[in-house]
Each structure stands twice: as structure tokens, then as C-alpha cells.
Design a protein around this motif. Structure first.
Motif, short mmCIF file in Angstrom:
data_model
loop_
_atom_site.label_atom_id
_atom_site.label_comp_id
_atom_site.label_asym_id
_atom_site.label_seq_id
_atom_site.Cartn_x
_atom_site.Cartn_y
_atom_site.Cartn_z
N PHE A 11 52.39 50.57 34.82
CA PHE A 11 52.06 49.70 33.63
C PHE A 11 52.87 50.48 32.18
CE2 PHE A 11 52.04 46.44 35.67
CZ PHE A 11 51.17 45.36 36.54
N ASP A 175 44.36 43.16 37.82
CA ASP A 175 45.66 43.35 37.96
C ASP A 175 45.70 41.55 37.72
OD1 ASP A 175 45.63 41.87 40.46
OD2 ASP A 175 46.77 43.17 41.24
N ASP A 176 46.66 40.35 37.69
CA ASP A 176 46.90 38.96 37.30
C ASP A 176 45.55 38.62 38.27
OD1 ASP A 176 48.39 39.99 35.68
OD2 ASP A 176 50.44 38.32 36.57
N GLY A 200 44.25 46.03 27.24
CA GLY A 200 44.91 45.04 27.90
C GLY A 200 45.12 43.95 27.50
N ASP A 201 45.31 42.72 29.11
CA ASP A 201 45.18 41.45 28.43
C ASP A 201 43.81 40.68 28.97
OD1 ASP A 201 47.75 41.30 29.00
OD2 ASP A 201 47.85 40.99 31.31
N PRO A 246 47.11 36.74 32.24
CA PRO A 246 48.23 37.21 31.74
C PRO A 246 48.99 37.59 30.96
CG PRO A 246 48.05 35.93 33.85
CD PRO A 246 46.68 35.15 33.57
N GLY A 247 49.67 38.42 30.59
CA GLY A 247 50.91 38.22 29.44
C GLY A 247 50.31 37.91 27.98
N THR A 248 48.92 38.21 28.08
CA THR A 248 48.33 38.43 26.83
C THR A 248 47.52 39.55 25.73
OG1 THR A 248 45.76 37.94 27.63
CG2 THR A 248 46.76 36.08 27.59
N PRO A 251 52.31 45.60 25.19
CA PRO A 251 52.61 46.63 25.54
C PRO A 251 52.45 47.88 24.53
CG PRO A 251 53.91 44.66 26.16
CD PRO A 251 53.10 44.30 25.17
N GLY A 257 51.41 44.86 31.38
CA GLY A 257 50.36 44.05 32.24
C GLY A 257 49.12 44.47 32.22
N GLY A 258 48.35 43.52 32.98
CA GLY A 258 46.68 43.74 33.14
C GLY A 258 46.15 44.29 32.49
N ARG A 259 44.63 44.32 32.67
CA ARG A 259 43.46 44.88 31.84
C ARG A 259 42.68 46.13 32.51
NH1 ARG A 259 37.70 43.19 31.90
NH2 ARG A 259 36.86 43.68 30.51
#
Length: 271
Positions: A11, A175-176, A200-201, A246-248, A251, A257-259
Motif C-alpha cells: 500500500f 484491510d477492507d 488511513g481509512d 474502504p476508500g475513505t 493515499p 487503502g486499509g487502516r
């Protein structure tokens, strides 16, 4: 498992590997001239501090983007070893959906050890002093800077930046599909607050009560850069992460992606 699990390493990457100013390159240290992970944290948003329950405080946007980038690089380095990131096996045979790497002390259900006896037997990486300092600033932001009376309200539990000295960090990557069931952080022999940092997310962080995994609880949305500290009457409250969005995340943090969730704790252990 001898190598980091798929997902976290792939990532994104910040522009450069950080190094400690005026020294040889060191994994996880801030880049020369850049804001260090603990530098001036929370100076922008301490006024947004919100107490979710007695002793449980949410400070949105506490970490700057530069601090988040430095922490992502540091976490990615720690994930490679000496004890690599893994999915923790539970006593009932299940496997946690989050990926975890530890500093200072190695956690496995339900104990801390210096060596990863459930993995490769190696001693875990040390907890760096700059991360200890970041934890102290987090406690200050949650209990003192945002509300001058907070420390007086919980004198035996809150701790101050001078007395709060975390000796372990648990770093979880979501992950998601990952989530965390309701649980208590009670493997420590200290009632010092737990410091939680998010990168992250966004996620739904469910913060409950000290008696049961069920209601009453409060759902708090944690975003990248947010700080959450829980101590005092809420130190042993049940909490979990039922959902990651996801996607919040951006980058720009170094995570596409992920937290990442970094929790700092005082174990109360010796040796």
C-alpha cells in the motif's frame, strides 16, 4: 510466517525513507527537516476534544500529514521484523482478521513476552523513544491541554506526561474485511491509559462499558490522524471495530487503502 502478510507492504510508500536528523538512517525516524512524529502534535485541533465517556477522549485530526507519513514508514519497517507482522492465532483455534506487529513486548492471547514464542522466537523490536514521547503528548492533549480540570478529575488513573511511559505498542493493520470484536485491554498490570492513533481509512470504533460486550456503547467514527485515549473509569471498557470504510483514507499518508491503528500501553511488567 517469515515475511509480512500481503496487503500492508503493497500500500503505497511516502516519498522517502525517514532518517533521524544528524544521524545515520534509522527505520521509523523522521526525515531531516521534517516534522517528527511527536512534534507539535495536536496543536491545531485540541479544541475539538470530545469526551465519549469519563476518561475516554477523542481528539480529531491530532496527527499532521507529515506525522502520519513518518508513522506509515516506521510501521512498514517494523512489519518486516525481527518479528514480522502476522495474524494472531486465538486459543479457540480462530485467527484474527487484523494483522499485528508488536514493539517492546510481544502480545499473544493473553500475555506479554519479550520473545515471539508463537512465531520465530525472536525478540521484538524496541519501542523507540520518539514514540514514547508521542504517547506522552497524546495523554497531555487528551487530559490536560483540552481541559485543565481533567487531570484533577482522575488523579489516580489519568497519569501525566511525566509519569506516562508506555513500554509496548501494538500495531494493527486492517484491510477492507478486517474487524475487531468487542474486548477489554486487560492483559497489562497497569491501569495507565491506552493511547490509540489512526491512519488511513475511516472506521467505526465502538466504545462500550466495563461490564458487558453489549449495550450501552457509543459508535465513534475515527478518521486518519485521530487520537483516542481511554483511561480512568473507562480504562477497562469493552471496545471494538465492527467496520472499516474502504476508500475513505488519503493515499498521501502512504497508505493507498486499509487502516493502521497504533496503540501505546504501559504493561506494568519488569524484565
Amino acid at each position: 510466517m517469515s515475511t509480512p502478510l500481503p496487503g500492508f507492504e503493497s500500500f503505497g510508500t511516502p516519498a522517502a525513507e525517514p532518517t533521524a536528523a544528524g544521524s545515520e538512517p534509522a527505520p521509523g525516524a523522521p526525515a531531516p527537516g521534517a516534522q517528527a512524529p511527536g512534534e507539535q502534535a495536536g496543536s491545531r485541533t485540541t479544541s475539538a476534544r470530545r469526551e465519549i465517556a469519563p476518561g475516554a477522549v477523542h481528539v480529531p485530526g491530532w496527527l499532521s500529514l507529515a506525522q502520519q507519513q513518518a508513522l506509515v514508514v516506521a510501521c512498514r519497517n517494523w512489519a518486516r521484523g525481527p518479528v514480522p507482522i502476522r495474524r494472531t492465532k486465538l486459543p479457540n483455534g480462530g485467527v484474527m482478521s487484523v494483522q499485528t506487529v508488536c514493539l517492546g513486548w510481544h502480545w499473544q492471547p493473553y500475555a506479554y513476552t519479550r520473545t515471539a514464542d508463537d512465531m520465530n522466537g525472536a525478540q521484538v523490536a524496541e519501542l523507540p523513544s520518539w514514540l514514547v514521547e508521542l504517547g506522552r503528548k497524546a495523554v497531555a492533549a487528551a487530559y490536560r491541554d483540552g481541559d485543565p480540570t481533567a487531570a484533577a478529575a482522575y488523579p489516580s488513573h489519568t497519569y501525566t506526561p511525566d509519569t506516562y511511559t508506555p513500554d509496548t505498542a501494538l500495531i494493527n493493520f486492517y484491510d477492507d474485511q478486517a474487524k475487531m470484536g468487542m474486548h477489554q485491554d486487560k492483559d497489562e498490570r497497569s491501569d495507565a491509559p491506552v493511547v490509540s492513533l489512526s491512519i488511513g481509512d475511516r472506521c467505526v470504533f465502538r466504545f462500550g462499558n466495563t461490564e458487558t460486550r453489549t449495550k450501552p456503547y457509543t459508535d465513534v467514527e475515527l478518521a486518519s490522524g485521530d487520537l483516542f485515549v481511554f483511561g480512568g473509569p473507562s480504562r477497562f471498557a469493552y471496545h471494538g471495530v465492527p467496520k472499516v470504510r474502504p476508500g475513505t483514507g488519503s493515499p498521501a499518508t502512504g497508505l493507498a487503502g486499509g487502516r493502521l491503528n497504533i496503540t501505546l500501553r504501559m504493561t506494568g511488567l519488569k524484565g
